[in-house]
Design an enzyme around this catalytic site. Structure first.
Site, PDB file in Angstrom:
ATOM      1  N   HIS A   4       0.830  -1.232   0.000  1.00 49.65           N
ATOM      2  CA  HIS A   4       0.000   0.000   0.000  1.00 49.65           C
ATOM      3  C   HIS A   4       0.861   1.278   0.000  1.00 49.65           C
ATOM      4  O   HIS A   4       0.969   1.995   0.996  1.00 49.65           O
ATOM      5  CB  HIS A   4      -1.048   0.016   1.104  1.00 49.65           C
ATOM      6  CG  HIS A   4      -0.641  -0.465   2.459  1.00 49.65           C
ATOM      7  ND1 HIS A   4       0.456   0.009   3.146  1.00 49.65           N
ATOM      8  CD2 HIS A   4      -1.232  -1.361   3.283  1.00 49.65           C
ATOM      9  CE1 HIS A   4       0.536  -0.590   4.323  1.00 49.65           C
ATOM     10  NE2 HIS A   4      -0.470  -1.430   4.424  1.00 49.65           N
ATOM     11  N   HIS A  53      -7.275   6.706   1.238  1.00 52.01           N
ATOM     12  CA  HIS A  53      -5.868   6.392   1.489  1.00 52.01           C
ATOM     13  C   HIS A  53      -4.943   7.196   0.587  1.00 52.01           C
ATOM     14  O   HIS A  53      -3.812   7.495   0.963  1.00 52.01           O
ATOM     15  CB  HIS A  53      -5.609   4.897   1.283  1.00 52.01           C
ATOM     16  CG  HIS A  53      -6.097   4.030   2.395  1.00 52.01           C
ATOM     17  ND1 HIS A  53      -7.409   3.668   2.537  1.00 52.01           N
ATOM     18  CD2 HIS A  53      -5.422   3.460   3.429  1.00 52.01           C
ATOM     19  CE1 HIS A  53      -7.535   2.896   3.606  1.00 52.01           C
ATOM     20  NE2 HIS A  53      -6.345   2.763   4.169  1.00 52.01           N
ATOM     21  N   ASP A  62      -7.216  -3.999   0.688  1.00 56.50           N
ATOM     22  CA  ASP A  62      -6.860  -3.917   2.114  1.00 56.50           C
ATOM     23  C   ASP A  62      -8.148  -3.864   2.952  1.00 56.50           C
ATOM     24  O   ASP A  62      -8.202  -3.223   4.001  1.00 56.50           O
ATOM     25  CB  ASP A  62      -5.980  -2.693   2.395  1.00 56.50           C
ATOM     26  CG  ASP A  62      -5.198  -2.809   3.710  1.00 56.50           C
ATOM     27  OD1 ASP A  62      -5.178  -3.908   4.296  1.00 56.50           O
ATOM     28  OD2 ASP A  62      -4.627  -1.801   4.153  1.00 56.50           O
TER      29      ASP A  62
END
Length: 389
Positions: free
Chosen positions: A223, A257, A280
């Site tokens: 990520h 994010h 995620d």
């Protein structure tokens, strides 16, 4: 749900094959694509799927997820993992890795055993569980995110991973490591011998140390932009290494994010062959706002945004693969032919799955059928319809 036979004839759709959409019919036998044709015939008299008005894409593959549909991977038994897989099928996912959050060795081994039973148990009415992702325990305390501090490992141990891999029957395929944990650069080639692909992340590592891990064989970055040291002109750090090298960049395209401009930066810096769409996601995916778990953590979801109850740190997402594709297209302006590589071709390439992630004769018939709004109408795993809207 009753599974159809793993043979069918799909007609009337625009099929994404070899980088372009074309009006083709797909013949599926024994779970594989055996023919792509514009002849509009069905010589084997197979069951017909009328896909007029739909697009057929390679099925999505999610290599980093902690749960969905009220089930947390760290607490999921065999039926729990299958429940996650059924929900994922409704979102176009045909294959996934279950991500085990850093936990005690005992609980991790229990999770591994549940996953092994599902992986080795064969087809069911959901997305295929393809393997296991261990997120930790060799992660940075400073950039731990939702990882429990007291369970992090502060020196890399090949023995622990060998123990996990033996228990998994070889199904641990992926792990996230922080380069600054002592022993990590030397661990990466040892993991490769075990069949485990290394990603770097949850890290405050500088440029040189991160580059050492790439040179040692790391293949991805976890990520990117989240739970990692960010770019500085005097030390581009792990973030700079992720963008400069050929690492696959895990991308959480939920609009929370990462700013859409950041997603555009990744696509431009990496090219669409190295962007990796992950969710995620946590157990709250597919469910309303409320109180949930992520491993040992309590999580509060408000307006679809998951955060630790203790300190407000973001803790996974409620994103789905189908929404990730729509967001990637929206954020970047890329056509589905390009953006969908992040959901299918790229995760398949990362793990060397030559018969997944693309639609060609001989490939597995792992397919997602999308309507004009890119909503999932049908999902097919190994030639079996496992979801219809």
């Amino acid at each position: 749900m009753t599974l159809v036979e793993n043979a069918c004839y799909i007609t009337g759709a625009d099929v994404l094959t070899r980088g372009r959409l074309a009006r083709l019919d797909i013949t599926v036998e024994d779970g594989r694509v055996v023919r792509l044709s514009s002849a509009h015939d069905n010589p084997g008299a197979l069951p017909v799927i009328d896909a007029a008005g739909l697009r057929v894409l390679p099925g999505f593959i999610d290599v980093h997820t902690h749960g969905a549909a009220g089930v947390d991977v760290n607490a999921a038994d065999v039926e729990g993992l299958r429940k996650i897989g059924r929900f994922f099928a409704s979102q176009g996912v045909t294959g996934w890795l279950c991500s085990i959050l850093t936990d005690t060795p005992e609980q991790t081994l229990w999770c591994i055993e549940q996953a092994r039973q599902v992986i080795e148990g064969g087809p069911y009415d959901g997305a295929a569980l393809l393997g296991i992702h261990l997120e930790g325990p060799c992660l940075s305390s400073e950039y731990k995110g939702a990882m429990p501090e007291h369970l992090l490992m502060h020196e890399a141990s090949p023995d622990l991973f060998a123990r996990y891999q033996e228990a998994a029957g070889g199904h641990v395929l992926y792990t996230t490591l922080a380069p600054e944990v002592p022993g990590v650069p030397d661990l990466i080639p040892e993991l490769a011998k075990m069949g485990i692909t290394a990603a770097i992340g949850h890290s405050g590592a500088g440029y040189d140390l991160s580059m050492r891990c790439v040179e040692a064989g790391a293949k991805a970055a976890t990520h990117v932009g989240n739970a990692m040291r960010l770019f500085h002109q005097h030390d581009p750090a792990i973030f700079g290494v992720a963008l400069e090298t050929d690492l696959y960049c895990e991308t959480i395209a939920d609009g929370r994010h990462l700013h859409p401009g950041t997603v555009r930066l990744y696509a431009k810096a990496k090219g669409w062959d190295r962007v990796l769409a992950i969710t995620d996601s946590i157990m709250a995916a597919g469910l309303p706002d409320g109180h949930y778990k992520l491993g040992v953590n309590d999580v509060v979801v408000e307006d679809g945004d998951a955060k630790l109850a203790s300190n407000g740190v973001r803790a996974g997402s409620t994103l789905t693969q189908a929404q990730a594709l729509r967001n990637l297209m929206k954020f970047t302006g890329a056509p589905v032919e390009e953006a969908s590589k992040a959901n299918s071709a790229n995760p398949a390439a990362l793990f060397g799955w030559a018969d997944r992630g693309h639609i060609d004769e001989g490939a597995l018939a792992d397919l997602v059928l999308l309507d004009e709004d890119y909503e999932v109408a049908r999902t097919i795993v190994g030639g079996r319809t496992v979801y219809t809207r």
